[in-house]
Design an enzyme around this catalytic site. Structure first.
Site, mmCIF file in Angstrom:
data_model
loop_
_atom_site.group_PDB
_atom_site.id
_atom_site.type_symbol
_atom_site.label_atom_id
_atom_site.label_comp_id
_atom_site.label_asym_id
_atom_site.label_seq_id
_atom_site.Cartn_x
_atom_site.Cartn_y
_atom_site.Cartn_z
ATOM 1 N N PHE A 113 12.360 -2.811 32.002
ATOM 2 C CA PHE A 113 13.610 -3.131 31.312
ATOM 3 C C PHE A 113 13.466 -2.705 29.860
ATOM 4 O O PHE A 113 12.349 -2.471 29.378
ATOM 5 C CB PHE A 113 13.879 -4.642 31.410
ATOM 6 C CG PHE A 113 15.149 -4.990 32.130
ATOM 7 C CD1 PHE A 113 15.456 -4.436 33.352
ATOM 8 C CD2 PHE A 113 16.056 -5.896 31.578
ATOM 9 C CE1 PHE A 113 16.636 -4.764 34.018
ATOM 10 C CE2 PHE A 113 17.234 -6.239 32.231
ATOM 11 C CZ PHE A 113 17.529 -5.670 33.453
ATOM 12 N N GLN A 233 25.256 -9.862 20.789
ATOM 13 C CA GLN A 233 24.795 -8.677 21.508
ATOM 14 C C GLN A 233 25.962 -7.944 22.172
ATOM 15 O O GLN A 233 26.763 -8.553 22.866
ATOM 16 C CB GLN A 233 23.796 -9.077 22.586
ATOM 17 C CG GLN A 233 23.330 -7.898 23.424
ATOM 18 C CD GLN A 233 22.030 -8.202 24.129
ATOM 19 O OE1 GLN A 233 22.020 -8.748 25.222
ATOM 20 N NE2 GLN A 233 20.923 -7.889 23.490
ATOM 21 N N HIS A 235 26.472 -5.218 24.869
ATOM 22 C CA HIS A 235 25.722 -4.552 25.932
ATOM 23 C C HIS A 235 26.163 -3.100 26.005
ATOM 24 O O HIS A 235 27.358 -2.812 26.009
ATOM 25 C CB HIS A 235 25.979 -5.252 27.266
ATOM 26 C CG HIS A 235 24.992 -4.895 28.327
ATOM 27 N ND1 HIS A 235 24.971 -3.663 28.933
ATOM 28 C CD2 HIS A 235 23.968 -5.600 28.871
ATOM 29 C CE1 HIS A 235 23.982 -3.639 29.818
ATOM 30 N NE2 HIS A 235 23.353 -4.799 29.797
ATOM 31 N N LEU A 245 30.148 -5.759 33.541
ATOM 32 C CA LEU A 245 28.786 -5.355 33.210
ATOM 33 C C LEU A 245 28.177 -4.421 34.256
ATOM 34 O O LEU A 245 28.251 -4.679 35.452
ATOM 35 C CB LEU A 245 27.922 -6.614 33.103
ATOM 36 C CG LEU A 245 26.423 -6.418 32.868
ATOM 37 C CD1 LEU A 245 26.180 -5.848 31.489
ATOM 38 C CD2 LEU A 245 25.687 -7.746 33.032
ATOM 39 N N GLU A 248 21.466 -3.340 33.066
ATOM 40 C CA GLU A 248 20.414 -2.541 32.456
ATOM 41 C C GLU A 248 19.436 -2.064 33.526
ATOM 42 O O GLU A 248 18.694 -1.094 33.323
ATOM 43 C CB GLU A 248 19.679 -3.413 31.428
ATOM 44 C CG GLU A 248 18.646 -2.682 30.624
ATOM 45 C CD GLU A 248 18.269 -3.458 29.368
ATOM 46 O OE1 GLU A 248 19.182 -3.929 28.682
ATOM 47 O OE2 GLU A 248 17.076 -3.591 29.097
ATOM 48 N N ARG A 281 18.814 -3.042 23.395
ATOM 49 C CA ARG A 281 20.265 -2.928 23.608
ATOM 50 C C ARG A 281 21.043 -2.593 22.343
ATOM 51 O O ARG A 281 22.007 -1.822 22.370
ATOM 52 C CB ARG A 281 20.811 -4.221 24.203
ATOM 53 C CG ARG A 281 20.396 -4.391 25.622
ATOM 54 C CD ARG A 281 20.876 -5.693 26.211
ATOM 55 N NE ARG A 281 20.480 -5.750 27.619
ATOM 56 C CZ ARG A 281 20.649 -6.803 28.392
ATOM 57 N NH1 ARG A 281 21.201 -7.906 27.910
ATOM 58 N NH2 ARG A 281 20.269 -6.779 29.650
ATOM 59 N N HIS A 346 28.504 -9.208 24.915
ATOM 60 C CA HIS A 346 27.761 -9.645 26.093
ATOM 61 C C HIS A 346 27.079 -10.990 25.910
ATOM 62 O O HIS A 346 27.030 -11.795 26.836
ATOM 63 C CB HIS A 346 26.716 -8.584 26.427
ATOM 64 C CG HIS A 346 25.908 -8.880 27.660
ATOM 65 N ND1 HIS A 346 26.500 -9.110 28.878
ATOM 66 C CD2 HIS A 346 24.568 -8.985 27.866
ATOM 67 C CE1 HIS A 346 25.543 -9.346 29.784
ATOM 68 N NE2 HIS A 346 24.373 -9.288 29.198
ATOM 69 N N ARG A 381 18.553 -9.923 21.583
ATOM 70 C CA ARG A 381 17.904 -10.398 22.800
ATOM 71 C C ARG A 381 17.500 -9.217 23.673
ATOM 72 O O ARG A 381 18.268 -8.275 23.862
ATOM 73 C CB ARG A 381 18.854 -11.282 23.609
ATOM 74 C CG ARG A 381 18.280 -11.701 24.939
ATOM 75 C CD ARG A 381 19.130 -12.718 25.662
ATOM 76 N NE ARG A 381 20.354 -12.188 26.226
ATOM 77 C CZ ARG A 381 20.429 -11.428 27.322
ATOM 78 N NH1 ARG A 381 19.327 -11.059 27.964
ATOM 79 N NH2 ARG A 381 21.595 -11.015 27.777
#
Lengths: 611, 293
Positions: A113, A233, A235, A245, A248, A281, A346, A381
């Protein structure tokens, strides 16, 4: 009046985990939630749960990645707690039957990730949140925990001492959506807020319609500081038309981002020469918008995320859900063509200030999950770090509220000790817009100290508020006010921010507050009155939007997700500190507290953050 | 009560006058408010209705407390269309612009929370996952059949939840490995076997579509049986628990009630092969019973 030892407000991942933990410690626990638990937005999480489970990985490495991802605005004790507890708490989920994706040897799978130095994201297809939510709810059913579902918590029952640190929380006031009954819920031990994020402050968001920041706004008005709210955040991969969404996980499995010229811009334009698409991100979102702003976007709006080269078998095995989302919500077949994506709101990194045990500065009041700020995520994050936060800090809050000794917290809460006063140059007045009617004011419990009386007084205040809103004959409707805030936030408090825009946003928020003085509920029914519920939620949205914008205007630096046109550098000398906002007699008070970079065994030295 | 026969009561541009008369007849402050509000908003549908790009929705209305909604009726809404618009988008538009008392459950907008299953043009579907462009006009939106209507499109879900919870819907095992950090192994094949069954979002579309459930209130129904399947087929639970689970689903109102009509499978928004799962459990049960003879 209903009465329990521990009340959990909200029944997503953090709330369910807290309820299970409190129940295991022997407490009489009940959940009060505006949605039936399985409707909660945890269910929409896709990618996975970071936990150092495997040989070659370590909690220290997870902690280092998280601190770097936070752009050094996370607190070391919070981050270390997260990374140490996550492996055991993930295995607990496995033992509760969560259907994780599996390796050939039968062990749970992990994948790479963004921002991680080891593939430690444990997942269940591309619908990890769905399985997490249902697995946790199953355990709540198994234990027979009482759930008051479709009960909307309107306010907290908190005493009214001058210093919030002297106050205590004795319960909540909620109304039964089905019948309109307003009732008090007394908590003998504690109230745990697990109400999720405030994504509805924006109009292009991955968040559910229910994510209105209720817990944050209620805690804020009760005197708990909100921390680092400007860190929102965005995204990088959401569908342009709806904000749905796209995990990721797509990039984790090897998906590639292209601009209109077919360039793999993360590398070719030098945004992240090492990590490319798997940079953090904030980095990827800015890169995409820069491409669009410089004319290399597609239809001047988005970029392409291509996963075709992964092959049908791998896509179906690990990302099948993504195919359905792209098909259903954007009409695109991810096996045949690249998917259009753009950044969308997000996640709120900031939130209700708590320590590692979930406690706020108000005695008996806890928070966990996205609504809380421990702070693990700091200025940004990492993907895969929200779900472990839910289970680790949900569990801790539940245990602590039930009376378990978790050791003394290293983090302190409330305005005390090493604090610094802040200043912000706002073009408009802030906070509550003149209160015309007593009924719209918060029911501060005045000088009451007896828990029953505190709850009853709060119930009375909320009943008056409902009557006031229901009896008003005309005015402005919540949808109009909410839309005004959402538009302003999306326009001016987005990925790219500057002073002028932030001030415009504050003006709009002020106007929304003034409009809200005239808000009314047209639906006269007591039965399932969503008009009333959304009207109350809208007030929360306004309060939260103001804290995000204020924090952003005050912070004259570029750190993590907070980018400022006028201030293009991270400024550790002046800004290595948490933004704190306290609601002081209806007005936001800005102050700062230091970041704790000293871990148990080492200190995290701020370094240049590159991917 | 047949909802189909209710005379549509129009509140839109086509017969503004008659709608106004209805409202004038009622004199509560709320009726007055609604009238004023409609007066204000009537302009927007009027403008947009003249353009070609509107969709005509007929939405079921009922509220036990409000005088002119005690008799169920259909309201007409003309919603400006944009590409990709879903039934849920249209309902939200109608509520936020035309009538804030229009009531329906919804949350995630992406087919995972399971809140917005409605009866759309005669079939159970999720509002958020149904494109207007796939539907014939007028688009008829009604609450899920066979469940008690609370208000407008909101139905009482309690009975559905009770059925879900009647099958011990939680993982149980006597075979946990030693060591806190040791996971229980599961083969990829077994994970694959239960995968579809774990996708259920509790939307109740299947339950609402099932004739058997409509006639036998105690029938567990497809969603609950699927939940039982999810655990019965999970190798991690072990053989003893499987027997225990088989006893639950073999009860009088369990799997044997299913008449294999496939309506549940047809409407499931998550493509779960519900009927197949029920059939497989029946076969399992037969095998088991033979074994014990």
């Amino acid at each position: 009046m209903y009465e329990h030892d521990v009340l959990v407000v909200g029944a997503g991942g953090a709330g369910l985990r807290a309820a299970i933990a409190a129940h295991e410690e022997g407490a009489d626990v009940a959940m009060v939630t505006k949605l039936h638990p399985v409707r909660s937005h945890t269910g929409a999480a896709e990618g996975g749960i970071n936990a150092a489970l495997r040989e070659g990985d370590s909690w220290e490495s997870h902690a280092y990645d998280t601190m770097k991802g936070s752009d050094y605005l996370g607190d070391a004790p919070a981050i270390e707690t997260l990374c140490k507890d996550a492996p055991e708490d993930v295995i607990t989920l496995e033992h509760w039957g969560m259907p994780f994706s599996r390796e050939e040897d039968g062990r749970v799978s992990q994948r790479p990730f963004g921002g991680l130095s080891f593939p430690r994201t444990t997942y269940a297809g591309a619908e990890t949140g769905h399985h997490l939510l249902h697995t946790l709810y199953e355990q709540v059913v198994k234990r027979g925990v009482t759930v008051y579902d479709e009960w909307y918590v309107m306010n907290l029952a908190v005493t009214d001492e001058p210093d919030p640190r002297d106050r205590s929380c004795h319960g909540v006031v909620a109304y039964d959506v089905m019948t309109g009954e307003v009732a008090g819920f007394k908590a003998r031990n504690g109230v745990i807020l697990a109400t999720g994020g405030p994504g509805q402050a924006y109009d292009h968001t991955t968040n559910a319609v229910s994510c209105t920041g209720d817990g944050q706004a209620m805690a804020y008005r009760a005197g708990v500081p909100l921390e680092d709210m400007e860190f929102v955040q965005f995204h990088p991969t959401t569908l342009p038309s709806t904000g749905v969404l796209i995990s990721e996980g797509v990039r984790g499995e090897g998906g590639i981002l292209y601009n209109a010229e077919g360039e793999r811009f993360m590398f070719e334009r030098g945004y992240a020469n090492n990590a490319g698409e798997l940079a953090s991100r904030d980095v990827v979102s800015r890169a995409e918008l820069t491409e669009v702003n410089e004319g290399r976007g597609i239809e001047d709006e988005y970029v392409h995320l291509d996963m075709r080269h992964l092959g049908e078998e791998r896509i179906i095995d690990r990302l099948e859900n993504i195919l359905h989302l792209a098909e259903d919500f954007e009409g695109v077949d991810g096996l045949e063509e690249p998917m259009p994506v753009k950044p969308g709101q997000h996640y709120e990194m900031g939130g209700i200030e708590t320590d590692e045990n979930g406690e706020t500065c108000i005695s008996g009041l806890y928070a966990a999950g996205e609504c809380a700020c421990v702070s693990v995520h700091g200025a940004n994050r990492l993907g895969g770090n929200a779900l472990p936060e839910l289970i680790v800090f949900g569990k801790r809050a539940g245990q602590h509220a039930a009376g378990t000794d978790l050791g003394e917290a290293r983090l302190t809460t409330g305005k005390a000790g090493d604090v610094e006063e802040g200043e912000v140059d706002s073009p408009v007045a802030l906070g509550e817009a003149g209160i015309s009617d007593e009924a719209v004011a918060d029911g501060g419990a005045a000088t009451l100290t007896d828990p029953d009386e505190v709850v009853e007084a709060a119930v009375e205040a909320e009943r008056r508020r409902v009557e006031y809103l229901m009896n008003k004959d005309d005015g402005i409707q919540h949808a109009e006010i909410r839309a005004r805030v959402q538009k302003a936030m999306t326009k001016w408090v987005n990925v790219f921010r500057n002073e002028e825009g932030l001030k415009k946003a504050l003006r709009e928020i002020r106007a929304a507050r003034e409009d809200y003085q005239h808000v009314y509920v047209a639906d006269p029914s007591r039965t399932f009155n969503t008009d009333l519920q959304q009207t109350i939620e809208t007030r929360n949205v306004i309060d939260i939007a103001e804290t995000i914008t204020l924090g952003a205007l005050a912070r004259n630096e570029f750190r993590g997700a907070h980018w400022r046109q006028e201030h293009q550098e991270r400024d550790d000398e002046n800004w290595l500190k948490h933004t704190m906002l306290s609601w002081n007699n209806g007005e936001p008070e800005l102050w700062y507290k230091p970041v704790l970079l000293e871990g148990e065994e080492k200190t995290y030295e701020p370094k240049i953050r590159s991917y | 009560m047949s909802t189909q026969e209710q005379k549509p009561k129009n509140q839109t541009e086509t017969d503004t006058e008659s709608a106004d008369e209805d409202i004038i007849a009622a004199s509560s402050p709320q009726q007055r408010r609604l009238r004023e509000k409609r007066g204000r908003e009537i302009e927007s549908p009027k403008e947009t209705a003249e353009q070609e790009d509107t969709y005509h929705l007929k939405v079921f209305r009922y509220d036990p407390e409000v005088a002119d909604k005690q008799e169920p009726r259909f309201d007409d809404f003309h919603v400006p269309y944009r590409q990709g618009m879903t039934v849920l988008d249209a309902l939200i538009y109608a509520r936020d612009r035309f009538d804030s008392s229009l009531t329906f459950r919804h949350s995630c907008r992406q087919a995972i929370c399971g809140s917005d299953a409605f009866f759309i043009n005669g079939r159970q579907r999720l509002g958020c996952r149904t494109q207007l462009s796939d539907l014939e006009e007028p688009v008829r939106v009604e609450p899920l059949p066979h469940q008690e209507v609370v208000k407008d499109l909101v139905v009482d879900m309690e009975h559905f939840y009770d059925q879900m919870e009647a099958v011990e819907p939680y993982f149980q095992t006597n075979e946990l490995p030693e060591g806190e950090l040791e996971e229980q192994r599961q083969s990829r094949e077994n994970h694959e076997k239960i995968k579809m069954s774990t996708r259920c979002i509790w939307c109740a579309a299947c339950y609402s579509s099932c004739n058997i459930a409509a006639g036998d209130n105690e029938y567990l129904g497809p969603a609950a049986i699927n939940k039982a399947y999810r655990f019965a087929m999970d190798e991690r639970e072990g053989e003893d628990l499987k027997q225990h689970r088989m006893r639950i689903i073999e009860q009088e109102h369990g799997v044997w009630r299913c008449q294999t009509q496939f309506s549940c499978t047809m409407v499931c928004p998550k493509d779960i092969p519900l009927t197949e799962h029920i059939q497989e459990l029946k076969r399992e049960a037969v095998k088991n019973n033979l074994k014990f003879w």
